[in-house]
Design an enzyme around this catalytic site. Sequence first.
Site, mmCIF file in Angstrom:
data_model
loop_
_atom_site.group_PDB
_atom_site.id
_atom_site.type_symbol
_atom_site.label_atom_id
_atom_site.label_comp_id
_atom_site.label_asym_id
_atom_site.label_seq_id
_atom_site.Cartn_x
_atom_site.Cartn_y
_atom_site.Cartn_z
ATOM 1 N N ASP A 186 -5.292 2.848 -4.009
ATOM 2 C CA ASP A 186 -6.620 2.822 -3.386
ATOM 3 C C ASP A 186 -6.907 4.062 -2.526
ATOM 4 O OD1 ASP A 186 -4.914 2.069 -1.363
ATOM 5 O OD2 ASP A 186 -5.998 0.231 -0.824
ATOM 6 N N ARG A 187 -5.884 4.814 -2.159
ATOM 7 C CA ARG A 187 -6.135 6.026 -1.357
ATOM 8 C C ARG A 187 -6.145 7.265 -2.247
ATOM 9 N NH1 ARG A 187 -3.151 5.837 4.538
ATOM 10 N NH2 ARG A 187 -3.903 3.770 5.103
ATOM 11 N N ASP A 246 -0.516 1.678 -4.105
ATOM 12 C CA ASP A 246 -1.311 0.715 -4.865
ATOM 13 C C ASP A 246 -2.607 1.309 -5.406
ATOM 14 O OD1 ASP A 246 -2.370 0.935 -2.300
ATOM 15 O OD2 ASP A 246 -3.188 -1.096 -2.340
ATOM 16 N N SER A 285 0.810 -1.224 0.000
ATOM 17 C CA SER A 285 0.000 0.000 0.000
ATOM 18 C C SER A 285 0.843 1.273 0.000
ATOM 19 C CB SER A 285 -0.970 -0.021 1.174
ATOM 20 O OG SER A 285 -1.884 1.045 1.068
ATOM 21 N N HIS A 286 0.673 2.095 1.025
ATOM 22 C CA HIS A 286 1.326 3.403 1.068
ATOM 23 C C HIS A 286 2.688 3.350 1.750
ATOM 24 C CE1 HIS A 286 -1.245 2.496 4.419
ATOM 25 N NE2 HIS A 286 -0.404 3.169 5.171
ATOM 26 N N LYS A 328 -11.238 0.291 -1.669
ATOM 27 C CA LYS A 328 -11.316 1.733 -1.864
ATOM 28 C C LYS A 328 -10.604 2.069 -3.172
ATOM 29 C CE LYS A 328 -7.671 2.114 1.586
ATOM 30 N NZ LYS A 328 -7.665 1.715 2.991
ATOM 31 N N ASP A 354 -1.975 6.731 -3.605
ATOM 32 C CA ASP A 354 -0.903 6.043 -2.874
ATOM 33 C C ASP A 354 -0.247 4.938 -3.701
ATOM 34 O OD1 ASP A 354 -2.954 4.166 -2.779
ATOM 35 O OD2 ASP A 354 -2.305 3.376 -0.844
HETATM 36 C C1 G1P Z 1 -5.067 2.485 8.951
HETATM 37 C C2 G1P Z 1 -6.236 3.426 8.785
HETATM 38 C C3 G1P Z 1 -7.478 2.649 8.402
HETATM 39 C C4 G1P Z 1 -7.203 1.845 7.120
HETATM 40 C C5 G1P Z 1 -5.967 0.980 7.334
HETATM 41 C C6 G1P Z 1 -5.587 0.251 6.051
HETATM 42 O O1 G1P Z 1 -5.321 1.564 9.991
HETATM 43 O O2 G1P Z 1 -6.462 4.169 9.954
HETATM 44 O O3 G1P Z 1 -8.547 3.527 8.204
HETATM 45 O O4 G1P Z 1 -8.301 1.037 6.809
HETATM 46 O O5 G1P Z 1 -4.863 1.784 7.743
HETATM 47 O O6 G1P Z 1 -5.312 1.131 5.002
HETATM 48 P P1 G1P Z 1 -4.812 1.755 11.519
HETATM 49 O O7 G1P Z 1 -3.319 1.905 11.472
HETATM 50 O O8 G1P Z 1 -5.468 2.981 12.053
HETATM 51 O O9 G1P Z 1 -5.260 0.501 12.240
HETATM 52 ZN ZN ZN Z 2 -3.207 1.572 -0.492
#
Ligand code: G1P
Ligand code: ZN
Length: 541
Positions: A279-280, A277, A111-112, A374, A275
């Site tokens: 999705d953000r 991948d 992901s990010h 997302k 981001d």
């Molecule tokens: C974080 C974000 C949450 C998101 C997740 C995955 O999780 O707050 O909204 O779904 O990353 O992208 P957290 O670190 O708060 O558990």
């Molecule tokens: Zn992502």
Amino acid sequence: MITTVATSPIAGQKPGTSGLRKKTPVFMGRHYLENFVQSLFDVVDCKGKTFVLGGDGRYFNDRAAQVILRMAAANGAARVIVGQGALLSTPAASHLIRLMKTDGGIIMSASHNPGGPNEDFGVKFNMPNGGPAPESVTEAIYARTTSITEYRVAEAQDVDLARLGRQELAGMQVDVVDPVADYATLMESLFDFSAIRAMFAGGFRMRMDSMCAITGPYAVEILEKRLGAAPGTVVNAVPLPDFGGLHPDPNPTWAKALMDELFGPDAPDFGAASDGDGDRNMVVGRGIYVSPSDSLAVLAANAHLAPGYKAGLKGIARSMPTSAAADRVAEALGLHHYETPTGWKFFGNLLDAGRATICGEESFGTGSDHVREKDGLWAILLWLNILAVRKESVAQILREHFHRYGRNYYSRHDFEAIPTDRADAMMAALRGKLSALKGMDYDGLVVSHADDFAYTDPVDGSVSTKQGVRVLFDGGSRAVFRLSGTGTEGATLRLYVERFVTGPDELEEEPQSALAPVIAAAHAIAGIAGFTGRNAPDVVT
Ligand code: G1P
Ligand code: ZN
């Protein structure tokens, strides 16, 4: 030829809700990827199945794809549909899984999180509905990793993933597809491309920062080629194995260059980022930042302006810590609204059951029932569609929104790398005094309700408890406390603060100062400094 390789369990292969994420060298270690992939195939049963495969292009993406293909062939899969170059954004993978009616898909991404030889890598499995595997499946995979003794791999050359079309690998079909085309077609079916095209032709200027990650090719094709945005609208458009050293997380801190441009002289009309991948998303207007919670509310209120949503929404869902701005919209539209625990997986049942159309999280995640993840570019395109139809600026649209629905000032404060025992002690103390909080007055903020959020899924009845402490105050202000489930070092405390105002003279404040009383109350209630030794957060979004 199929080879069976003897192996033994490797500790710590427990996938979270976004799959298994580890440092790249760990993933590249002996048998590491193979053990996990074999465990996955043992659980989902590979024989005769069709899967989608792709990733965000980070370091090791290409080599991991070849290993996964050889293992899929050795385990009897019939067919794997791979994005060219082993690339697929997470939402595009979700779409392809659904479109081709496959048995699921494997997405390579962290992901990010930064990518590179010493950064992060990840693998996750998505179900035939296109959504992340539920806990029952990830737990079964994990259980399998603890008892694995061998894995199967086909001895074969690499598949040419640069070449579109069908190839064969040890009796398995490999279809290399354009990673962008089907996704772009889906976007065209949802949004009014001719209105957006006319807006760009009329001089509308945009900056899209793909942060050297996966959305580059998608954004160039859709924004520049199909919608006629000026060449160069998309920056950092080529996915790089290390994301060019960038931290591909679209927020004001990591997408600072974009923020500077939108707040600088000669700013374009609209800015967006996505981001690693894809999705953000983050969206910014000229001189104005749109918080993810406000973005969700604006998208929900205006979605009917896009062809794909002209019949209206079935419902709106947000995660609990996300501001209640979207609830105001749902109430005004007479729609059901849902408050779910943090994490996209909780939206899946609501989307599958047709109870919600649009969902969002405060953590820069927005999406709809078009896929089961997302979707960053989807949100950006819906914004563009709204701007094209309303012919107003982002600032005008936000201002009008606040006047109509009221404004939910909102911020998240992250306290990172706290020793785990201290963070746990703070949460335990907070949980222990919830019933005593009711009626307490913190400088005029009176607690109306306090609880530890629990959620009963309205579709399957499953219950999730201890999802974060909510303290509600008279008048609609709120403080939420929870520990991150994705942090990697110690514990991360997330404090989410919100204040609701409706008075026309209260709508234009700077968020942190508008929220100051709630922040002070939150610190007093939880004793953050006493437990953690921290007075100020590390990251404010
Ligand atoms: C974080 C974000 C949450 C998101 C997740 C995955 O999780 O707050 O909204 O779904 O990353 O992208 P957290 O670190 O708060 O558990
Ligand atoms: Zn992502």
